[in-house]
Design an enzyme around this catalytic site. Structure first.
Site, PDB file in Angstrom:
ATOM      1  N   CYS A   1      -8.652   4.632   9.332  1.00 18.67           N
ATOM      2  CA  CYS A   1      -7.241   4.873   9.524  1.00 18.67           C
ATOM      3  C   CYS A   1      -6.440   6.110   8.964  1.00 18.67           C
ATOM      4  O   CYS A   1      -6.630   5.961   7.721  1.00 18.67           O
ATOM      5  CB  CYS A   1      -6.587   3.414   9.489  1.00 18.67           C
ATOM      6  N   HIS A   2      -6.086   6.937   9.626  1.00 19.97           N
ATOM      7  CA  HIS A   2      -5.615   8.011   8.706  1.00 19.97           C
ATOM      8  C   HIS A   2      -4.161   8.628   9.625  1.00 19.97           C
ATOM      9  O   HIS A   2      -3.676   9.791   8.848  1.00 19.97           O
ATOM     10  CB  HIS A   2      -6.511   8.989   8.441  1.00 19.97           C
ATOM     11  N   ARG A   3      -3.776   8.362  10.767  1.00 24.90           N
ATOM     12  CA  ARG A   3      -2.932   9.128  11.508  1.00 24.90           C
ATOM     13  C   ARG A   3      -1.546   8.638  10.812  1.00 24.90           C
ATOM     14  O   ARG A   3      -1.255   7.692  10.327  1.00 24.90           O
ATOM     15  CB  ARG A   3      -2.922   8.483  12.754  1.00 24.90           C
TER      16      ARG A   3
ATOM     17  N   ARG B   1      -5.498  10.884   2.770  1.00 23.86           N
ATOM     18  CA  ARG B   1      -4.229  10.824   3.044  1.00 23.86           C
ATOM     19  C   ARG B   1      -3.756   9.192   2.499  1.00 23.86           C
ATOM     20  O   ARG B   1      -2.280   9.071   2.501  1.00 23.86           O
ATOM     21  CB  ARG B   1      -3.841  10.953   4.290  1.00 23.86           C
TER      22      ARG B   1
ATOM     23  N   ASP C   1      -8.124   4.718  14.233  1.00 22.61           N
ATOM     24  CA  ASP C   1      -6.994   5.512  14.947  1.00 22.61           C
ATOM     25  C   ASP C   1      -7.617   7.018  15.089  1.00 22.61           C
ATOM     26  O   ASP C   1      -7.148   7.920  15.333  1.00 22.61           O
ATOM     27  CB  ASP C   1      -5.722   5.633  14.247  1.00 22.61           C
TER      28      ASP C   1
END
Ligand code: UDP
Length: 356
Positions: A206-208, A238, A277
């Site tokens: 998950c990084h969006r 991130r 994501d």
């Protein structure tokens, strides 16, 4: 032919690793690494493990706004292209490195090759979509991973330059997947200690930007914690600070630093389910036949939605958990991403069409 390939981010290293193998022997390839992803976990491990040639140029550009990053890359890439005068520039996907390379090359009238062309979400709210559309329209040859990507290009009047070859990431998954299966490494935690691998687990990435708020990440952790097995989450830099802080309240979520590609492929293949994501991982879940929930309001790869093999959910625990109850149907005949030989097809078309 002398090709300059421009990479900068994790998924581009993987794509370059597999296509460079096919180019080797028939073309000279020079690599520019823009520096978008730069550290050991996000860059070096891919070059080492996947045996990617060392970049001749490392531009060291990362971590700024889209405009600053793209602008700096454009300036630096143009300098390299003027110096090296390649016969073609090869670009992957949809990052700022991709669009900067496209702008630099097209103004120097250097033929542009875009691999993973044609994907569309249908909204300019997504920064990668802007990069994709711009790059596609400037390119000389467009290689699509699926028929649906090609059909977007047909609609935009680019069909004559576009070819469906299959997904180079599928080639990579098959090729490196064999190696991944042989390698019996256990992921390590933030103290470099091997984690105790659960027999059953959910694999989360998950990084969006949409999922990197405290609220969104808490909802995602809450959802995966409802499963009756733990979740392994290699945290993108991130999201590091946030994940380590919020993760303290979710003991079933095992946080680890980003893993190399071989480890990611192995974690994918053995997972009970995937929550992500990432565009790349939703495809890998599909290849591996592992049920996937994509926490995003669009999917880059709509083919993966077939038979509920991939399902979309917003970052809301109840919505994600609802998707966990759906049993997917796998049609083994449905193979929208090619036959694992996309790279050979690309090289063949390059040889025929650019003829340099
Ligand atoms: N991946 C990896 N290590 C990780 C997490 C993911 O090697 O810790 C791989 C994953 O298997 C997939 C790719 O990275 O092949 C996806 O990259 P990312 O999520 O950064 O980009 P996206 O697919 O969203 O463009």
């Amino acid at each position: 032919m002398r090709i300059i390939t421009i990479v900068g981010a994790r998924p581009q290293f993987i794509k370059a690793a597999i296509l460079s193998r096919a180019l080797r022997g028939c073309h000279e390839e020079i690599l520019i690494h823009t520096g978008q992803h730069f550290d050991a976990n996000m860059s070096t491990v891919f070059f080492d493990e996947l045996e990617i040639s060392a970049p001749k140029y490392n531009l060291g550009i990362s971590g700024e706004t889209h405009g600053v990053m793209t602008g700096k890359m454009l300036i630096a890439i143009e300098e390299v292209l003027v110096r090296e005068r390649p016969d073609a520039v090869l670009l992957y996907g949809d990052t700022n490195s991709t669009v900067a390379g496209a702008l630099a090359a097209v103004k120097l009238r250097i033929p542009l090759i875009h691999v993973e062309a044609g994907n569309r979400l249908g909204t300019l709210d997504n920064p990668e979509e802007v990069n994709r559309i711009t790059t596609d329209h400037l390119s000389t040859l467009l290689f699509c991973a699926s028929d649906s990507a090609k059909s977007f290009l047909d609609r935009e009047g680019l069909g004559a330059r576009a070819y469906t070859v299959g997904n180079v990431m599928y080639d990579a998954f098959l090729y490196f997947g064999k190696r991944a299966a042989e390698q019996k490494r256990t992921p390590v935690d933030y103290n470099s200690m091997p984690i105790t691998m659960p027999d059953r687990y959910c694999y989360l990435t998950c990084h969006r930007a949409e999922n990197t708020s405290d609220e969104a990440l808490t909802e995602i952790f809450r959802a995966v914690s409802s499963l009756d097995y733990p979740t392994i989450y290699p945290v993108h830099p991130r999201n590091r600070e946030r994940a380590l802080r919020i993760g303290k309240s979710f003991p079933k979520v095992i946080l680890i630093p980003p893993v190399g590609y071989l480890e990611s492929v192995r974690l994918t293949g053995q997972a009970e389910r995937i929550v992500t994501d990432s565009g790349g991982l939703q495809c890998e879940a599909f290849y591996a036949g592992v049920p996937c929930v994509t926490v995003f309001h669009h999917v880059v790869w709509p083919e993966t939605l077939a038979g509920n093999r991939n399902q979309m959910a917003p970052p809301v625990a109840a919505e994600i958990m609802k998707k966990f109850t759906v049993v997917p149907h796998i049609d083994p005949e449905y193979r929208p991403f090619g036959d694992g030989h996309a790279c050979q097809k690309i090289v063949k078309i390059l040889n025929e069409k650019l003829n340099l």
